[in-house]
Design an enzyme around this catalytic site. Sequence first.
Site, PDB file in Angstrom:
ATOM      1  N   HIS A  33      19.998 -26.420   6.493  1.00 27.87           N
ATOM      2  CA  HIS A  33      19.538 -27.667   5.713  1.00 27.87           C
ATOM      3  C   HIS A  33      18.198 -27.993   6.015  1.00 27.87           C
ATOM      4  CE1 HIS A  33      23.493 -29.364   3.971  1.00 27.87           C
ATOM      5  NE2 HIS A  33      23.925 -28.607   5.021  1.00 27.87           N
ATOM      6  N   THR A  34      17.289 -27.017   6.486  1.00 22.45           N
ATOM      7  CA  THR A  34      16.097 -27.235   6.455  1.00 22.45           C
ATOM      8  C   THR A  34      15.129 -26.852   5.114  1.00 22.45           C
ATOM      9  OG1 THR A  34      15.757 -24.628   7.047  1.00 22.45           O
ATOM     10  CG2 THR A  34      15.729 -26.317   8.815  1.00 22.45           C
ATOM     11  N   GLY A 122      33.435 -18.057  -2.087  1.00 22.62           N
ATOM     12  CA  GLY A 122      33.781 -19.149  -1.228  1.00 22.62           C
ATOM     13  C   GLY A 122      33.726 -18.767   0.280  1.00 22.62           C
ATOM     14  N   ALA A 123      33.026 -17.810   0.669  1.00 25.48           N
ATOM     15  CA  ALA A 123      32.751 -17.307   1.782  1.00 25.48           C
ATOM     16  C   ALA A 123      31.616 -17.981   2.496  1.00 25.48           C
ATOM     17  CB  ALA A 123      33.323 -15.787   2.005  1.00 25.48           C
ATOM     18  N   ASP A 173      19.093 -19.538  -0.802  1.00 23.51           N
ATOM     19  CA  ASP A 173      20.091 -18.445  -1.173  1.00 23.51           C
ATOM     20  C   ASP A 173      19.351 -17.497  -2.213  1.00 23.51           C
ATOM     21  OD1 ASP A 173      21.866 -20.173   0.127  1.00 23.51           O
ATOM     22  OD2 ASP A 173      22.749 -21.223  -1.507  1.00 23.51           O
TER      23      ASP A 173
HETATM   24  C1  GLA Z   1      23.459 -24.179   0.841  1.00 22.95           C
HETATM   25  C2  GLA Z   1      22.429 -24.406   0.009  1.00 22.95           C
HETATM   26  C3  GLA Z   1      20.948 -23.803   0.568  1.00 22.95           C
HETATM   27  C4  GLA Z   1      20.978 -24.438   1.968  1.00 22.95           C
HETATM   28  C5  GLA Z   1      22.275 -24.267   2.818  1.00 22.95           C
HETATM   29  C6  GLA Z   1      22.132 -25.169   4.031  1.00 22.95           C
HETATM   30  O1  GLA Z   1      23.726 -22.572   0.984  1.00 22.95           O
HETATM   31  O2  GLA Z   1      22.598 -23.784  -1.318  1.00 22.95           O
HETATM   32  O3  GLA Z   1      19.907 -24.047  -0.086  1.00 22.95           O
HETATM   33  O4  GLA Z   1      20.566 -25.758   1.803  1.00 22.95           O
HETATM   34  O5  GLA Z   1      23.292 -24.833   2.084  1.00 22.95           O
HETATM   35  O6  GLA Z   1      21.070 -24.696   4.870  1.00 22.95           O
END
Ligand code: GLA
Length: 382
Positions: A33-34, A122-123, A173
């Site tokens: 969550h950065t 979903g993994a 991602d």
């Molecule tokens: C999910 C979101 C990413 C990121 C992560 C947590 O995968 O799609 O953008 O925020 O959570 O780091």
Amino acid sequence: MKKALLEKFRITFGRTPEIIARAPGRIEFIGNHTDYNGGTVLGAAIDRGVWVALAPRADGRWRFATDQRPGIVEVAAGKFAKRRGASSWVNYPLGVLAALRAFGLAVPEGFDYFAVSDLPAGAGLSSSAAIELASAFAYTGMTGETKAERETLVKVGRHAENNFVGVPCGILDQGVSGFGRKNRLVFIDCRGPKFATVPLPAGAHFWIFNTHTKHALVDGLYAARHRECMEAAKTLGVPLLADVSPAAVVAAKRKLSPVAFQRARHVVEEIARVDATVVALRAGDLATVGKLLTASHRSSQTLFENSTAELDFLAKTLAATPQVFGARLTGGGFGGAVMALTSEKFGAEQAEKVVAAYAKKFGARPDVLHAQTGDGAKRIQA
Ligand code: GLA
């Protein structure tokens, strides 16, 4: 995979595709969550992903099919209504078309589309970014918009996720699916965003344990964390949490509510852990990297509160296994998967011990994947 894709395309549409593109899933290595807080993050593209094949149509129809769901979903080209129910998977390729338009890039006028995947959904391995990037590379291959840079297509994918699918995710991602390279980790400074890679030291292995658990409110919880972080930044008088140091957050403790303080502290300390991880990786010091991974999990567990009993159990059991350098939840949290960084001495036998201990406690077996790193999104000769 290509053979299976061609075969399924032929069975479904009675013809052969002209364009094929593939994009990988990803592991969130460290940096929880950065991304949407303007921080740094490290990820790895893996050797599994989504393949998309396309053939043009002259009748202004977009026809979508996948090996993951039965049937063909047909949409009049240019109709961007969001789908619900069984056909909602189409929101990913449809969202990418809407994003191409929003970026002023050409949108294909009609096509048959087939997607296959060898990425467990979903993994926590981001099958959504993989389908977005594979779709973006396929569409631009068809329109001849091949000058659109990798970075632009990464942003197109994120735009689809934020604005069409409706998840306020950061760039992790799509960035890793776009910029991944075999034997390397992708480093993202999310503020630019700027993309770079860092070599993965030899002898490092990834094992993913997918719990198949998912909090019923996972999207809402993700959005809630996003909101909490933005509010904490506001209270601290900065645009994003990445603008404050860990020391400054501690100094401002009294200004923040207890929850806001915990969220902010997780984010700023996690950013510091990412930077320390890059240093340790460059030194080939996997023991230190592992400690940072385990510390990251602990912070998710206690400060950010996006872990679960299942994820905590796996992270703890793995971290206590001698061949494991460190383990942490990977991805958004609230269920999903734990990633372990191991030496080559960790094998199926050790994995089974962890699975058995988990099964004894939770009455279900997690799926295990020994993932290899792989290359980022690309077009492939059809
Ligand atoms: C999910 C979101 C990413 C990121 C992560 C947590 O995968 O799609 O953008 O925020 O959570 O780091």
